[in-house]
Scaffold this motif. Sequence first.
Motif, mmCIF file in Angstrom:
data_model
loop_
_atom_site.group_PDB
_atom_site.id
_atom_site.type_symbol
_atom_site.label_atom_id
_atom_site.label_comp_id
_atom_site.label_asym_id
_atom_site.label_seq_id
_atom_site.Cartn_x
_atom_site.Cartn_y
_atom_site.Cartn_z
ATOM 1 N N ARG A 1 0.819 -1.225 0.000
ATOM 2 C CA ARG A 1 0.000 0.000 0.000
ATOM 3 C C ARG A 1 0.847 1.268 0.000
ATOM 4 N N THR A 2 2.058 1.186 0.571
ATOM 5 C CA THR A 2 2.911 2.371 0.630
ATOM 6 C C THR A 2 4.009 2.325 -0.432
ATOM 7 N N ALA A 3 4.010 1.270 -1.240
ATOM 8 C CA ALA A 3 5.032 1.078 -2.281
ATOM 9 C C ALA A 3 6.440 1.198 -1.688
ATOM 10 N N THR A 4 6.637 0.474 -0.585
ATOM 11 C CA THR A 4 7.932 0.510 0.106
ATOM 12 C C THR A 4 8.446 -0.915 0.273
ATOM 13 N N ALA A 5 9.636 -1.182 -0.246
ATOM 14 C CA ALA A 5 10.181 -2.543 -0.159
ATOM 15 C C ALA A 5 10.564 -2.880 1.278
ATOM 16 N N ILE A 6 10.413 -4.157 1.613
ATOM 17 C CA ILE A 6 10.781 -4.626 2.953
ATOM 18 C C ILE A 6 11.784 -5.783 2.826
ATOM 19 N N PRO A 7 12.489 -6.106 3.935
ATOM 20 C CA PRO A 7 13.378 -7.274 3.882
ATOM 21 C C PRO A 7 12.553 -8.561 3.741
ATOM 22 N N GLN A 8 13.183 -9.610 3.252
ATOM 23 C CA GLN A 8 12.486 -10.892 3.133
ATOM 24 C C GLN A 8 12.007 -11.353 4.512
ATOM 25 N N LEU A 9 10.814 -11.927 4.559
ATOM 26 C CA LEU A 9 10.302 -12.423 5.842
ATOM 27 C C LEU A 9 11.227 -13.500 6.399
ATOM 28 N N THR A 10 11.780 -14.339 5.498
ATOM 29 C CA THR A 10 12.598 -15.464 5.967
ATOM 30 C C THR A 10 13.949 -15.021 6.532
ATOM 31 N N ALA A 11 14.247 -13.720 6.435
ATOM 32 C CA ALA A 11 15.484 -13.231 7.067
ATOM 33 C C ALA A 11 15.351 -13.305 8.584
ATOM 34 N N THR A 12 14.119 -13.205 9.078
ATOM 35 C CA THR A 12 13.937 -13.162 10.535
ATOM 36 C C THR A 12 12.919 -14.179 11.053
ATOM 37 N N THR A 13 12.211 -14.838 10.144
ATOM 38 C CA THR A 13 11.125 -15.743 10.564
ATOM 39 C C THR A 13 11.276 -17.068 9.840
ATOM 40 N N SER A 14 10.999 -18.167 10.529
ATOM 41 C CA SER A 14 11.045 -19.431 9.780
ATOM 42 C C SER A 14 9.663 -19.666 9.178
ATOM 43 N N LEU A 15 9.679 -19.999 7.902
ATOM 44 C CA LEU A 15 8.430 -20.084 7.143
ATOM 45 C C LEU A 15 8.440 -21.394 6.362
ATOM 46 N N THR A 16 7.481 -22.264 6.631
ATOM 47 C CA THR A 16 7.310 -23.439 5.762
ATOM 48 C C THR A 16 6.461 -22.998 4.576
#
Length: 267
Positions: free
Chosen positions: A16-31
Motif C-alpha cells: 500500500r505504501t510502495a515501500t520494499a521490505i526485507p524478506q520475511l525469511t530473514a527473521t522468521t522461519s516459514l514453511t
Amino acid sequence: MTDVVALASMLDDAARTATAIPQLTATTSLTLDKAYDVQRAGVALRTERGDAAVGVKLGFTSKAKALQMGVSDAIIGVITDEMRVDDGGEVDVSRLIHPRIEPEVAFRLGPDIDPDDPHDDPQTAVLEIAPALEIIDSRYRDFTFSLEDVVADNTSAARFVVGPWRPFESAQARLDLGNLGVVLELDGAVVETGSTAAILGDPLRALPAVKRMARHHGLALPAGSIILAGAATAAVSLPSQPGISVVATVTGLGRVCLTTVGGDVDG
Ligand code: 0L1
Ligand code: MG
C-alpha cells in the motif's frame, strides 16, 4: 495465527505504501504451508477493505524460472478486482515498488470448478481465452526472495490487464494453443519474443495445475473466475516514467495494452 496476520500486514503495508521490505525469511522461519497461510491472510486484509478475489494466477510456470528457483512445481496466487486494469488503461507506476511486466494467456471460467471433485475436468469449464499482461511487483528489497517469501507475498501479484476475450472452444479448434507466438513491446520497441509453449509446455496444463493447487491450498474457483496461466517470456522491468506504452500480442488471440502514468518524468 497472530504471527501469520502480522506477517501478512507487513506485506500489505509494503504494497500500500510502495515501500520494499526485507524478506520475511530473514527473521522468521516459514514453511511453504505457512507461507500460503500468510498469503491467505493478506488476501483477507484486502477483502476486508472491500476488494474482491476475481481469480488466480500461476507463477514459476517456465522451466527457466523453476530451475532458477530450484523448484519443481508452480506456485499459485490470488488476483483481485483492485489489481485489474482495463485493456488500454493506465497503470500508475508511482504506486508500485519495482514493477516488471510479462505477457500471459488468461482463461475465464463459465461454470465453477469444484477442486474437490476428481471428475470435474477443469478444461470443460473454460468459456473464454484472452491475451493478458501481468505486472508483478515483489514487495521485497531488490526483488530477491525465497520460494516461501514469494508465496507469502501472493506470488508478487500487483496488476493485470486482459485483452479481448474469445470463445475458448473455437480458439482451441482453430489454433495450436500450445505454441502461439508472443511479442512484448515497450514504448514501441520489441523487448521479448516467445511462445505459449513456455507456459508449462502448454498453457492448457495450467488448468489441472490450478485445480490441484486450489484443492491443496483451499482456494475457490467460482463461475467467472479468471486464471492467469503464466508468463510466456521473461519478465521485463516497467520503466518508472509516465507515458510508456506496453503491448503484448499473442498470435491468433490478439493484443492487450496499457500505458504508464505517474512516476518520475526523468525515469
Ligand atoms: O507471475 C509470475 O510468474 C511471478 C511469480 C513470482 C515470482 C516473481 O516475482 O518473479
Ligand atoms: Mg505471471
